[in-house]
Design an enzyme around this catalytic site. Sequence first.
Site, PDB file in Angstrom:
ATOM      1  CB  CYS A   1      10.805  11.115   3.108  1.00 33.79           C
ATOM      2  SG  CYS A   1       9.747  10.979   4.794  1.00 33.79           S
TER       3      CYS A   1
ATOM      4  CD  GLU B   1      -8.650  -7.955  10.213  1.00 40.15           C
ATOM      5  OE1 GLU B   1      -7.665  -8.273  10.541  1.00 40.15           O
ATOM      6  OE2 GLU B   1      -8.922  -7.102   9.371  1.00 40.15           O
TER       7      GLU B   1
ATOM      8  CB  CYS C   1      -1.996   0.130   0.752  1.00 39.96           C
ATOM      9  SG  CYS C   1      -1.823  -1.707   1.143  1.00 39.96           S
TER      10      CYS C   1
END
Length: 391
Positions: A16, A276, A349
């Site tokens: 983080c 996919e 993303c």
Amino acid sequence: MILNCPHFQQQDCVSCQWLEKPYATQLTDKEIDLKRLISPFILQNFTEILPPVQSSQKQFRNKAKMVVSGSVERPILGILKDQTDPQSGIDLCDCPLYPTEFEALFPILKDFIARAGLVPYNISKKKGELKYILITQSRYNQSIMLRFVLKSEQKRPLVERELPNLLAKLPKDSVVSLNIQPQHAAILEGETEIFLTEKTTIEENFNDIPLFIRPQGFFQTNPNVASQLYATAQNWIKDLAIQQFWDLFCGVGGFGLHCAKALQEKNENVQLTGIEISASAIASATKSAEQLQLKNITFASLDSAQFALNEKSATPDLVIVNPPRRGIGKPLAEFLNQLGTPYLIYSSCNARTMAQDFEALSNYSLQKVQLFDMFPHTSHYEVLTFLVKKS
């Protein structure tokens, strides 16, 4: 600091990396980054930049990837501070990102490791069996998918002997498997998956859409934000004149199923083709479509770019793409630009590669953009965009 995390304070775990930034600053910095990357495509009085979708700041993750170190009697579940030093294990069982239920689960797993004699793998001596424990939780029913990554099948009889005791302590409908990863390398999982339970999937549910999570398949790590991501895409297209559409890089079908459900409520003849590469993800998507009793849905295990480039049927009215970090790539972007579908939804993303793909989509205008904070306390984020064909 937003979260009280001793591991970060001691610099034992720095996953983080933005933990010292106030949350509002994190969001602002992500918005600045996104706008900088897509600035060439923002059209005045046309492109709508919607407010970011925020995340909980703790207990938002649905999965844990634990390196196992220490000894069989006293296993350490967490990370190795130094990848080459098996003595550098840091216990992360109290990581504030995990759901509260994991707190009770970790002692059960440590006890199981001892009972089943699963000696932690020692990377420097190349000895031991247990490399990782991979855990995924369903927010819908709290069931757990528990995967033990082992060097070999040697300990399978002991694991199976102790399994009933373990299952009695796990939530109902949980899945347990052994993943065999024989290589002496920092590879998370191998190709062989041995299920020790009758069930092979756990069920998640976003916005009344059942989604099935399998081992080795991709599934978003932040269920609260992911459910809003899918609902937003559904909301953007539900009133459009769409007869058929494609969902490329569809995974377990999150985007396609949300959109198909909304569209078929008005027109049951709407057709969806979901593509996919992962066969197990396609099996999950097909199961969801059957459970929803949706018609005219086809899911196929193919390379998304190859499918699109070779497909000879009528042009779809909408194409959804949700590629991995590398983006859809120039050949597919150029093909979609020429295909002429009226609407595109691009979920990414990695806004950097998305912006590169936008350069090839010159026949489209960017109408809507929204940031979804899927990965708090890091520089990463998800972005959903809606593009329309220029008239």
